[in-house]
Design a protein around this motif. Sequence first.
Motif, short mmCIF file in Angstrom:
data_model
loop_
_atom_site.label_atom_id
_atom_site.label_comp_id
_atom_site.label_asym_id
_atom_site.label_seq_id
_atom_site.Cartn_x
_atom_site.Cartn_y
_atom_site.Cartn_z
N LYS A 42 0.81 -1.22 0.00
CA LYS A 42 0.00 0.00 0.00
C LYS A 42 0.85 1.27 0.00
O LYS A 42 0.31 2.37 0.03
N GLY A 43 2.18 1.15 -0.01
CA GLY A 43 3.05 2.31 -0.15
C GLY A 43 3.36 3.06 1.12
O GLY A 43 3.81 4.20 1.06
N TYR A 44 3.15 2.45 2.28
CA TYR A 44 3.43 3.13 3.53
C TYR A 44 4.89 3.00 3.96
O TYR A 44 5.37 3.80 4.76
N ILE A 45 5.60 1.98 3.48
CA ILE A 45 7.01 1.81 3.77
C ILE A 45 7.78 1.68 2.46
O ILE A 45 7.22 1.29 1.44
N LEU A 64 11.76 2.93 6.32
CA LEU A 64 10.61 3.82 6.39
C LEU A 64 10.63 4.82 5.23
O LEU A 64 11.68 5.15 4.69
N LYS A 65 9.45 5.28 4.86
CA LYS A 65 9.29 6.17 3.71
C LYS A 65 9.00 7.58 4.19
O LYS A 65 8.08 7.78 5.00
N ALA A 74 5.33 8.84 5.46
CA ALA A 74 4.16 8.36 4.72
C ALA A 74 3.09 7.85 5.69
O ALA A 74 1.91 7.87 5.38
N ILE A 75 3.53 7.39 6.86
CA ILE A 75 2.59 6.91 7.89
C ILE A 75 2.33 8.05 8.86
O ILE A 75 3.23 8.51 9.55
N VAL A 76 1.09 8.50 8.91
CA VAL A 76 0.71 9.56 9.84
C VAL A 76 0.33 8.94 11.18
O VAL A 76 0.69 9.44 12.23
N SER A 77 -0.41 7.82 11.13
CA SER A 77 -0.89 7.20 12.35
C SER A 77 -0.95 5.68 12.20
O SER A 77 -1.37 5.18 11.15
N LEU A 78 -0.53 4.98 13.23
CA LEU A 78 -0.68 3.53 13.36
C LEU A 78 -1.46 3.30 14.65
O LEU A 78 -0.99 3.67 15.72
N GLU A 79 -2.62 2.70 14.54
CA GLU A 79 -3.48 2.54 15.72
C GLU A 79 -3.92 1.09 15.86
O GLU A 79 -4.51 0.52 14.95
N VAL A 104 -6.17 2.68 5.71
CA VAL A 104 -6.29 1.23 5.52
C VAL A 104 -6.53 0.58 6.88
O VAL A 104 -5.84 0.91 7.85
N ALA A 105 -7.48 -0.33 6.94
CA ALA A 105 -7.65 -1.19 8.10
C ALA A 105 -7.05 -2.54 7.73
O ALA A 105 -7.40 -3.11 6.69
N ILE A 106 -6.15 -3.05 8.55
CA ILE A 106 -5.54 -4.35 8.29
C ILE A 106 -6.35 -5.39 9.05
O ILE A 106 -6.55 -5.26 10.26
N VAL A 107 -6.82 -6.40 8.32
CA VAL A 107 -7.76 -7.38 8.86
C VAL A 107 -7.15 -8.78 8.75
O VAL A 107 -6.58 -9.14 7.73
N SER A 108 -7.28 -9.56 9.82
CA SER A 108 -6.87 -10.96 9.81
C SER A 108 -8.10 -11.80 9.51
O SER A 108 -9.04 -11.85 10.29
N THR A 109 -8.09 -12.46 8.34
CA THR A 109 -9.25 -13.25 7.91
C THR A 109 -8.86 -14.72 7.78
O THR A 109 -7.70 -15.08 7.97
N SER A 110 -9.81 -15.53 7.42
CA SER A 110 -9.53 -16.95 7.19
C SER A 110 -8.69 -17.14 5.93
O SER A 110 -8.07 -18.18 5.74
#
Length: 133
Positions: A42-45, A64-65, A74-79, A104-110
């Motif tokens: 996604k271009g954050y790093i 880091l970018k 490039a990363i304003v916030s990591l929550e 972006v929300a990072i999701v752990s799926t099946s």
Amino acid sequence: MITDPIADYLTRVRNAIGAKHRVVEVPASNIKKEITKVLFDKGYIQNYKFEETSNNQGKIKIALKYNPMNKKSAIVSLERVSKPGLRKYSGAGNIPRVINGLGVAIVSTSQGIMTDKEANKLNIGGEVLCYVY
């Protein structure tokens, strides 16, 4: 002993950004490797590299970018969203949008670790790990 390795990962990256470091090293795990791949896609790093260590755990080196003009990250916030004490799960239609789709929300799926947009496209839900913008 670290009780929440994902929160430790996010905190190390957040602290490195605050200190304007170019590279940050993080102890490796499969879930951290997948989160790193998503951040890169996604271009954050800028780049990343997985290295093996003598204790077989390995480490992740993350470049880091920063914007070359104003030196902003490039990363304003990591929550962190889902914590070990309170897990946050979302169904296929209820995955939250971050800053109206800009983040972006990072999701752990099946199906593995992916972004909220990919999970919506595949129509699957999962545990919302973190928000990045």
